[in-house]
Scaffold this active site. Structure first.
Site, PDB file in Angstrom:
ATOM      1  N   THR A 196      36.338  55.200  30.978  1.00  0.00           N
ATOM      2  CA  THR A 196      35.233  54.412  32.004  1.00  0.00           C
ATOM      3  C   THR A 196      35.044  55.518  33.170  1.00  0.00           C
ATOM      4  OG1 THR A 196      35.826  52.469  31.382  1.00  0.00           O
ATOM      5  CG2 THR A 196      34.444  52.418  33.223  1.00  0.00           C
ATOM      6  N   GLU A 282      43.631  53.239  39.024  1.00  0.00           N
ATOM      7  CA  GLU A 282      44.119  51.751  39.409  1.00  0.00           C
ATOM      8  C   GLU A 282      45.498  51.864  39.844  1.00  0.00           C
ATOM      9  OE1 GLU A 282      40.562  49.500  37.122  1.00  0.00           O
ATOM     10  OE2 GLU A 282      42.587  49.781  36.200  1.00  0.00           O
ATOM     11  N   SER A 409      38.581  37.989  36.237  1.00  0.00           N
ATOM     12  CA  SER A 409      38.493  36.505  36.855  1.00  0.00           C
ATOM     13  C   SER A 409      38.268  36.366  38.216  1.00  0.00           C
ATOM     14  CB  SER A 409      39.885  35.842  36.549  1.00  0.00           C
ATOM     15  OG  SER A 409      40.577  36.321  35.761  1.00  0.00           O
TER      16      SER A 409
END
Lengths: 409, 409
Positions: A196, A282, A409
């Site tokens: 990505t 990340e 979420s």
């Protein structure tokens, strides 16, 4: 650096709008995120030129990718990019494809150009539809905001990235100074062969189309395809290179004297962006560079380097600042490349830890200290041949798990 | 279960010493760990029989592996195993090989058998030498302690495992009841094609040697090679199968009526052990089972299932109990297998989340709830063919990073 000076390239400030004739904008349209830029436009005010494109190897290809491929491989010359972050428009079926085409048409209308001159890119959550009313308002607002600073565009394409990624360089080519500039995003789902990861690179050089494709392909292999964060590749990745010819150089071909300098400037910009992606992986706290030397071929060296930099155990050891070299040798061993383990020397920073088939006597504290830096280098010196390659990654941290356990979420 | 009953196999209690004629022991020799068992012996009191062996595909092969391979492929019939945990005796050069041979000779002497009847296995840290005085004392003490309970042996082979892994089953074969039992260890560096995984399976069946190799190879492909914890494979992995013939059955060959029942019992035992390894993955809180149906071939289904279960992003989503199905489809997409994404249906537990190329309407809370269990099943139903396969893994947790950032120190 010496090599760069020799062939006349220099690093300069700036990103995707650094080259002559390019303008950019980034606005907040609220597609998914609140209060941050999430829609960008990049545009060459100079018509014509050439474009090249590399995209994900994933079987699953996102709708914007299909639309961009059509544009680049079709009749028109791509000179604009519309990109959004937050929603990837991947695995969204027919409606997703219609939405991507609509983004393209809206941007073309605002810029007063043909739809086939516009590339589309999306990044974010897979399997959700774009809120097209917000996207439309964002495109209008971005078109009204185009300017010579690429920063807002660089911000608009970020997802879990913690910072923008920009690089630029100039080169002397055919009697003219040409600029190459770019911006990228990518933080998770980063893995060789286009994860990505979006990268938009522009240049004011005039470059023959086949030559542009060739240079982009080789530079991608040596830069973005050498980065891994988590082993996942995404359906949305692309590297797009736009060359508008505004620098007025004689058109670069494979045989031009300026070919090498242009290729070096492009590779330099893309390498900087690739390393920034690895550094911003990340949850990452360190950039890990793995260098493999003495390999049979560059391809073999790259495969070995990627295997090491992609090993969860090596990444965790980097985080723990534990010079656990057995994990490095192990990752080389399962890379798929054959080699003689007895002919390998391993180094953490400058400290030799393994050689001649057995542990090399060393001060463990010194080897661990080599892992305490923000940038770590692990070197494997082999005895198979003369080729070498680098790969970049990051450490594996609690934060990675936290980010990816709750991203959606 | 029904299938098992049909072909006459039943699960029973026990591990590597469950089959007739096998005894085992496990003692604490203090090679690296303090106060826990770290040296094990497994022995068939019945001479003769057959043995088969599968080992790591890693280019780097640990010394004990080389010694065991020699024993299994050489003239003798392997009927004993000496194993230690804490130090892997890998990447230890000539001295490592001498140490492994010495372990073999010491065990042979204590058991009163030939050195070529003894397999050697080690697991633990790479690149450190064994403290041979402690190993020698351990072997003597274990030999004095041999008995019909396999538990202490199962304990002695553990490293970062949090519990022992044992399974056993019986089958009706050629007029006799034969038992297959086994124990395994493996928690980190677990990946298809033999990761830091040791498995010792024994049976009192009499089995022709070529047949034994074939059955072990297929069962390994369907069980241990379908487990991934962190993508790393190790230099030390092995599965060893010893068949001593003590059950008195007519020797099983490929054409025996009992062949299928024996193979099913073996596969059942190995599947239980494989699932236990996945469940006990370093830092894991959940067992993740991925089922791929409707694939072109079993191999293709297995490759797809392994790609999903090995994805860091899927593992993190499992931990976060977030039914982020886009990551599942993405991992299938980069598996290397071609397929039509529009022909895929995805399920989290019983909840269909994707089909016909687009998100399937579903209650997100219900899909997330399917991930809240200790055992999660993710199913991909494809439209490529009739084959299916399962793969097993675990969630990715903070604990994994913690264990591996400081394992060695």
């Amino acid at each position: 650096m010496n090599k760069n000076t020799e062939i006349g390239i220099s690093a300069v400030e700036g990103g995707a709008a650094a080259a002559k004739g390019f303008v950019a904008a980034g606005v907040a349209c609220g597609a998914r995120y609140e209060g941050r830029r999430d829609l960008g436009l990049l545009f060459s005010e100079t018509a014509g030129g050439t474009a090249a494109f590399v995209c994900t190897t994933n079987v699953l290809k996102a709708a914007p990718l299909l639309v961009t491929r059509e544009a680049v491989e079709g009749g028109g010359v791509v000179r604009a990019v519309v990109a959004n972050s937050g929603i990837a428009n991947a695995a969204t079926g027919r409606r997703g494809l219609e939405d991507a085409r609509r983004m393209q048409a809206l941007a073309a209308r605002e810029l007063g150009i043909g739809a086939d001159e516009v590339a589309v890119a999306s990044t974010g959550v897979i399997g959700e539809h774009l809120p097209m009313d917000r996207i439309e308002a964002g495109i209008k607002s971005a078109a009204a905001d185009l300017g010579p600073d690429g920063k807002a565009f660089a911000e608009a394409i970020l997802t879990t990235d913690t910072r923008t990624k920009e690089a630029a360089a100039t080169a002397e080519v055919g009697g003219a100074t040409v600029t190459v500039g770019g911006t990228a995003k990518g933080s998770g789902m980063i893995h060789p062969n286009m994860a990505t990861m979006l990268a938009f690179v522009t240049t004011d050089a005039a470059v023959e189309e086949g030559c542009l494709r060739e240079v982009l392909s080789r530079a991608t292999e040596r830069t973005f395809n050498r980065v891994t964060v988590d082993g996942d590749t995404s359906p949305n990745d692309m590297v797009l290179l736009l060359a508008n010819g505004a620098a007025g150089n004689e058109k670069i071909t494979r045989d031009s004297p300026g070919y090498e300098a242009f290729a070096a400037a492009l590779e330099r910009v893309m390498r900087e962006l690739a390393k920034e992606i690895a550094r911003d992986g990340e949850g990452a706290t360190k950039l890990v560079e793995v260098v493999v030397e003495g390999a049979r071929s560059e391809e073999s060296a790259a495969r070995l380097a990627r295997s090491v930099v992609g090993s969860s155990l090596v990444k965790a050891a980097a985080h723990g600042e534990d010079a656990n070299w057995g994990r490095v040798l192990t990752a080389m061993g399962y890379s798929g490349e054959g080699f003689d383990p007895d002919g390998v020397e391993l180094f953490f920073g400058p400290v030799k830890v393994f050689g001649g088939g057995a542990p090399a006597p060393h001060d463990a504290a010194e080897a661990n200290a080599a892992l305490a830096a923000d940038e770590i280098t692990i070197t494997a010196r082999m005895s198979e041949g003369e080729a070498s390659a680098e790969a970049w990654g990051c450490d594996l941290t609690y934060e990675y798990v936290k980010i990816n356990g709750s991203y959606r979420s």
